[in-house]
Design a protein around this motif. Structure first.
Motif, PDB file in Angstrom:
ATOM      1  N   SER A  77       2.282   2.093  -7.199  1.00  0.00           N
ATOM      2  CA  SER A  77       1.862   3.565  -6.427  1.00  0.00           C
ATOM      3  C   SER A  77       0.642   3.328  -5.517  1.00  0.00           C
ATOM      4  O   SER A  77       0.562   4.294  -4.865  1.00  0.00           O
ATOM      5  CB  SER A  77       1.620   4.422  -7.649  1.00  0.00           C
ATOM      6  OG  SER A  77       0.642   3.921  -8.473  1.00  0.00           O
ATOM      7  N   VAL A  78       0.020   2.208  -5.612  1.00  0.00           N
ATOM      8  CA  VAL A  78      -1.088   2.104  -4.851  1.00  0.00           C
ATOM      9  C   VAL A  78      -0.847   0.830  -3.799  1.00  0.00           C
ATOM     10  O   VAL A  78      -1.855   0.604  -2.864  1.00  0.00           O
ATOM     11  CB  VAL A  78      -2.447   1.862  -5.298  1.00  0.00           C
ATOM     12  CG1 VAL A  78      -2.495   2.878  -6.589  1.00  0.00           C
ATOM     13  CG2 VAL A  78      -2.447   0.438  -6.240  1.00  0.00           C
ATOM     14  N   LYS A  79       0.241   0.141  -4.000  1.00  0.00           N
ATOM     15  CA  LYS A  79       0.361  -1.131  -3.034  1.00  0.00           C
ATOM     16  C   LYS A  79       0.561  -0.818  -1.568  1.00  0.00           C
ATOM     17  O   LYS A  79       1.021   0.445  -1.199  1.00  0.00           O
ATOM     18  CB  LYS A  79       1.648  -1.767  -3.399  1.00  0.00           C
ATOM     19  CG  LYS A  79       1.961  -3.114  -2.953  1.00  0.00           C
ATOM     20  CD  LYS A  79       3.200  -3.856  -3.580  1.00  0.00           C
ATOM     21  CE  LYS A  79       3.112  -3.776  -5.096  1.00  0.00           C
ATOM     22  NZ  LYS A  79       4.396  -4.454  -5.533  1.00  0.00           N
ATOM     23  N   GLY A  80      -0.293  -1.474  -0.975  1.00  0.00           N
ATOM     24  CA  GLY A  80      -0.427  -1.122   0.537  1.00  0.00           C
ATOM     25  C   GLY A  80      -1.429  -0.170   0.878  1.00  0.00           C
ATOM     26  O   GLY A  80      -1.828  -0.083   2.042  1.00  0.00           O
ATOM     27  N   ARG A  81      -2.288   0.513   0.032  1.00  0.00           N
ATOM     28  CA  ARG A  81      -3.080   1.411   0.167  1.00  0.00           C
ATOM     29  C   ARG A  81      -4.538   0.909  -0.439  1.00  0.00           C
ATOM     30  O   ARG A  81      -5.720   1.127   0.231  1.00  0.00           O
ATOM     31  CB  ARG A  81      -2.830   2.666  -0.251  1.00  0.00           C
ATOM     32  CG  ARG A  81      -1.530   3.242   0.156  1.00  0.00           C
ATOM     33  CD  ARG A  81      -1.482   4.742  -0.228  1.00  0.00           C
ATOM     34  NE  ARG A  81      -1.006   4.889  -1.583  1.00  0.00           N
ATOM     35  CZ  ARG A  81      -2.004   5.611  -2.619  1.00  0.00           C
ATOM     36  NH1 ARG A  81      -2.748   6.190  -1.931  1.00  0.00           N
ATOM     37  NH2 ARG A  81      -1.716   5.833  -3.861  1.00  0.00           N
TER      38      ARG A  81
END
Length: 121
Positions: A61-65
């Motif tokens: 859900s948070v990967k890349g952010r």
């Protein structure tokens, strides 16, 4: 062991925040570290962890952010959060000294006090 988390606040969707967690009472460099979050009505969930050797992993859900990092000299764990979404709203907790079995991070009993992140739409 004491973990002091800070950096939470109110931000608009798309904005950024950086959380910090400063540790005392442990040899910071020898401990795996993790960030968790708990939204109202939900269970606490793993956001990201970083191992002593620098290996790290993020929830989908948070990967890349989000970006987790650590400064061993300052005994501080960070979580840089970009492109925040309303569903990122939660109390964020740091955890110190969890175990790692080669696949998963298992939290220890050492938790920070939590810092509230609120993302408005």
């Amino acid at each position: 062991v004491q973990l002091q988390a800070s950096g939470g606040g109110l931000v608009q969707a798309g904005g950024s925040l950086t959380l910090s967690c400063t540790a005392s009472g442990i040899i910071f460099s020898r401990n795996h570290m993790g960030w968790y979050r708990q939204a109202p009505g939900n269970q606490r969930e793993l956001v990201a962890y970083i191992r002593t050797g620098g290996g790290l992993r993020y929830s989908d859900s948070v990967k890349g952010r989000f970006t987790i990092s650590r400064d061993n000299a300052k005994k501080t764990l960070y979580l840089q959060m970009n492109s925040l979404k309303p569903e990122d709203t939660a109390v964020y907790y740091c955890n110190a000294g969890g175990s790692f079995d080669g696949v998963s991070y298992y939290p220890s009993d050492y938790w920070g006090q939590g810092t509230l992140v609120t993302v408005s739409s």
